[in-house]
Design a protein around this motif. Structure first.
Motif, PDB file in Angstrom:
ATOM      1  N   GLN A 274       0.806  -1.223   0.000  1.00 54.72           N
ATOM      2  CA  GLN A 274       0.000   0.000   0.000  1.00 54.72           C
ATOM      3  C   GLN A 274       0.840   1.274   0.000  1.00 54.72           C
ATOM      4  N   VAL A 275       2.062   1.188   0.543  1.00 60.10           N
ATOM      5  CA  VAL A 275       2.893   2.396   0.644  1.00 60.10           C
ATOM      6  C   VAL A 275       4.054   2.388  -0.350  1.00 60.10           C
ATOM      7  N   ARG A 276       4.211   1.291  -1.086  1.00 57.90           N
ATOM      8  CA  ARG A 276       5.376   1.154  -1.971  1.00 57.90           C
ATOM      9  C   ARG A 276       5.506   2.317  -2.942  1.00 57.90           C
ATOM     10  N   ASP A 277       4.438   2.632  -3.674  1.00 53.77           N
ATOM     11  CA  ASP A 277       4.518   3.689  -4.678  1.00 53.77           C
ATOM     12  C   ASP A 277       4.804   5.043  -4.055  1.00 53.77           C
ATOM     13  N   ARG A 278       4.256   5.260  -2.863  1.00 55.82           N
ATOM     14  CA  ARG A 278       4.475   6.528  -2.173  1.00 55.82           C
ATOM     15  C   ARG A 278       5.960   6.733  -1.867  1.00 55.82           C
ATOM     16  N   ILE A 279       6.610   5.674  -1.410  1.00 51.83           N
ATOM     17  CA  ILE A 279       8.030   5.762  -1.089  1.00 51.83           C
ATOM     18  C   ILE A 279       8.864   5.748  -2.370  1.00 51.83           C
ATOM     19  N   LEU A 280       8.429   4.980  -3.368  1.00 54.56           N
ATOM     20  CA  LEU A 280       9.162   4.858  -4.623  1.00 54.56           C
ATOM     21  C   LEU A 280       9.367   6.216  -5.290  1.00 54.56           C
ATOM     22  N   ASP A 281       8.363   7.077  -5.219  1.00 56.86           N
ATOM     23  CA  ASP A 281       8.423   8.377  -5.886  1.00 56.86           C
ATOM     24  C   ASP A 281       8.936   9.494  -4.985  1.00 56.86           C
ATOM     25  N   ALA A 282       9.336   9.158  -3.768  1.00 58.03           N
ATOM     26  CA  ALA A 282       9.791  10.192  -2.834  1.00 58.03           C
ATOM     27  C   ALA A 282      11.131  10.782  -3.288  1.00 58.03           C
ATOM     28  N   PRO A 283      11.279  12.106  -3.290  1.00 61.92           N
ATOM     29  CA  PRO A 283      12.538  12.746  -3.706  1.00 61.92           C
ATOM     30  C   PRO A 283      13.580  12.756  -2.581  1.00 61.92           C
ATOM     31  N   LEU A 284      13.888  11.562  -2.076  1.00 59.54           N
ATOM     32  CA  LEU A 284      14.838  11.425  -0.969  1.00 59.54           C
ATOM     33  C   LEU A 284      16.094  10.713  -1.464  1.00 59.54           C
ATOM     34  N   VAL A 285      17.234  11.349  -1.272  1.00 60.26           N
ATOM     35  CA  VAL A 285      18.528  10.760  -1.636  1.00 60.26           C
ATOM     36  C   VAL A 285      19.164  10.186  -0.370  1.00 60.26           C
ATOM     37  N   ILE A 286      19.581   8.918  -0.427  1.00 61.02           N
ATOM     38  CA  ILE A 286      20.225   8.255   0.708  1.00 61.02           C
ATOM     39  C   ILE A 286      21.684   7.996   0.345  1.00 61.02           C
ATOM     40  N   ASP A 287      22.586   8.633   1.057  1.00 65.84           N
ATOM     41  CA  ASP A 287      24.024   8.487   0.823  1.00 65.84           C
ATOM     42  C   ASP A 287      24.616   7.748   2.013  1.00 65.84           C
ATOM     43  N   ASP A 288      25.054   6.504   1.785  1.00 69.05           N
ATOM     44  CA  ASP A 288      25.579   5.713   2.897  1.00 69.05           C
ATOM     45  C   ASP A 288      27.092   5.500   2.796  1.00 69.05           C
ATOM     46  N   ALA A 289      27.790   6.424   2.124  1.00 66.92           N
ATOM     47  CA  ALA A 289      29.250   6.331   2.035  1.00 66.92           C
ATOM     48  C   ALA A 289      29.834   6.401   3.446  1.00 66.92           C
ATOM     49  N   PRO A 290      30.542   5.363   3.907  1.00 62.78           N
ATOM     50  CA  PRO A 290      30.989   5.318   5.304  1.00 62.78           C
ATOM     51  C   PRO A 290      32.039   6.359   5.661  1.00 62.78           C
TER      52      PRO A 290
END
Length: 451
Positions: A274-290
């Motif tokens: 139910q929430v997949r598409d909502r999160i899929l289109d979210a303009p959130l960048v995740i940078d996990d460079a340690p």
């Protein structure tokens, strides 16, 4: 240097010649590197001359000798020499301008950088007007994009007088446009007390396991998933998969443990669907460079500026930051952390974006009867509180009294706010979902003079 090509994007021959002239002068004479640094930034360059110029400016800022050999070593230390090439660096020497021409060439570069930023902003604004997706609220975002694109970045520009600023400030107060750039945490109780604006450094500090990562991710969830505003999450301790698990758990209200243990049930999958598409289109960048440091964050934000823009940055967490390759060596960890805090504040100002930095507290609260933290508990550097515009300390009573009447609550102690009151805001803590919620419309002010 750029990764995007729009129509009429590339600069003229005159601009590229100016970039070579500035870079050629900066790599030979420290005083010219310092003079140019007051007028134009490395990111204003279009060609690789900007990378070379940036190395010379970094040496000058560090108080080190500046000459072609030193610049080559600096480029090698940062991993840029292979990309730029030693032959290219040597060729810049013959294009160097004199001290009297620095201002002219720097102005040429800065104006063209503004032109390119405006080019990108116009493309972003055009995308906001797509039929079926346009919303009147996009007008404020378009105005912000234009303001950022045309803002002068030349350090030597004349600063305005209070008289030149007064009418604009009063006009903003009267029309309410001074609130257009405010960033909400998504917690009504907290937003009624705290005002977060672009250019601010906000510290969210707590002891391990209290909830600083939960709050950082949850604020971005509300901003990016619910309100569709662009954001950046820099994770120095969690992988991008861990972050996505937390987003899914919070948004779908599925137990976080089931993601971690891979024990999702049919009902959980239905909620996730139910929430997949909502999160899929979210303009959130995740940078996990340690090993993400200040230069890495700057680079990431420059890339976002050319595409979606960025309304909020969250760095998790401050004490895990490391100096980049070839970075300055510090006499102590305290000085290093202080430099990171100052650098994050400068990034917030430079990119005109609010930056939330999670930070760890020392064991001070454990020795107190009420276990409540204070700003003096900020680990490894008291300079953090000096650079911060807002300091929020997290405290969960149920960590010490699991069966107490305040089980499931978390206190946000606003111990510093440059432009507002101090006090404590109680919120609901749903750790099993990795989310924080409002309780009631109430917060307790801190008495004047109290700590």
């Amino acid at each position: 240097m750029t990764t995007i090509e729009l129509e009429h994007w590339a600069p003229t021959v005159e601009v590229t010649a100016a970039e070579m002239a500035i870079a050629g002068a900066a790599i030979q004479w420290r005083h010219l590197a310092e003079q140019a640094a007051d007028l134009v930034r490395p990111e204003d360059f279009y060609t690789n001359a900007g990378v070379v110029y940036g190395a010379a400016v970094r040496l000058a800022e560090d108080g080190k000798p500046v000459d072609p050999a030193a610049v080559l070593r600096q480029l090698a230390a940062t991993g840029d020499l292979a990309r730029v090439g030693g032959v290219y660096v040597a060729s810049l020497i013959g294009h160097a301008c004199g001290a009297g021409s620095i201002g002219y060439h720097a102005g040429t570069i800065a104006v063209d950088a503004m032109r390119r930023r405006l080019n990108v902003a116009s493309e972003q604004i055009r995308n906001l007007t797509v039929p079926g997706q346009f919303d009147p609220s996009h007008v404020d975002h378009a105005r912000k994009l234009l303001e950022e694109a045309t803002r002068a970045h030349i350090g030597g520009a004349t600063a305005p007088t209070v008289g030149e600023l007064l009418d604009d400030v009063l006009d903003g107060l009267e029309r309410g446009t001074d609130q257009a750039d405010r960033v909400l945490t998504g917690y009504a109780d907290l937003d009624s007390m705290v005002t977060i604006r672009p250019g601010q450094l906000i510290i969210v500090a707590a002891r391990p396991g209290v909830g600083k990562s939960v709050m950082g991710i949850d604020i971005l969830r509300k901003l990016c998933v619910r309100r569709r505003q662009p954001g950046l999450y820099v994770s120095l301790e969690m992988s991008h998969a861990d972050v996505v698990h937390r987003l899914l758990a919070a948004e779908a209200r599925v137990s976080l443990n089931r993601f971690q243990n891979r024990t999702l049930e049919d009902d959980d999958w239905a909620r996730i669907g139910q929430v997949r598409d909502r999160i899929l289109d979210a303009p959130l960048v995740i940078d996990d460079a340690p090993e993400a440091g200040l230069s890495h964050i700057r680079s990431r934000l420059r890339g976002m500026q050319r595409t979606t823009g960025c309304d909020l940055v969250v760095v998790d967490y401050l004490q895990l930051m490391k100096p980049g390759s070839g970075g300055r060596k510090y006499e102590s960890r305290q000085l290093e952390v202080a430099e990171f805090a100052r650098g994050l504040k400068l990034i917030a100002r430079e990119f005109n974006v609010p930056l939330i930095a999670a930070a760890q507290l020392n064991r001070g609260p454990e020795s107190r009867a009420d276990k409540r933290p204070a700003m003096s508990d900020l680990r490894e550097s008291g300079a953090i509180e000096a650079d911060a515009d807002i300091v929020m300390l997290l405290h969960r009573p149920d960590m010490y009294e699991p069966e107490g009447e305040r089980a499931g609550e978390i206190d946000v102690i606003v111990d510093k706010q440059r432009q507002g009151p101090r006090g404590t805001v109680p919120l609901g803590f749903q750790g099993h979902y990795g989310r924080i919620t409002d309780l009631t419309k109430r917060w307790t002010p801190t008495p004047a003079g109290a700590r």
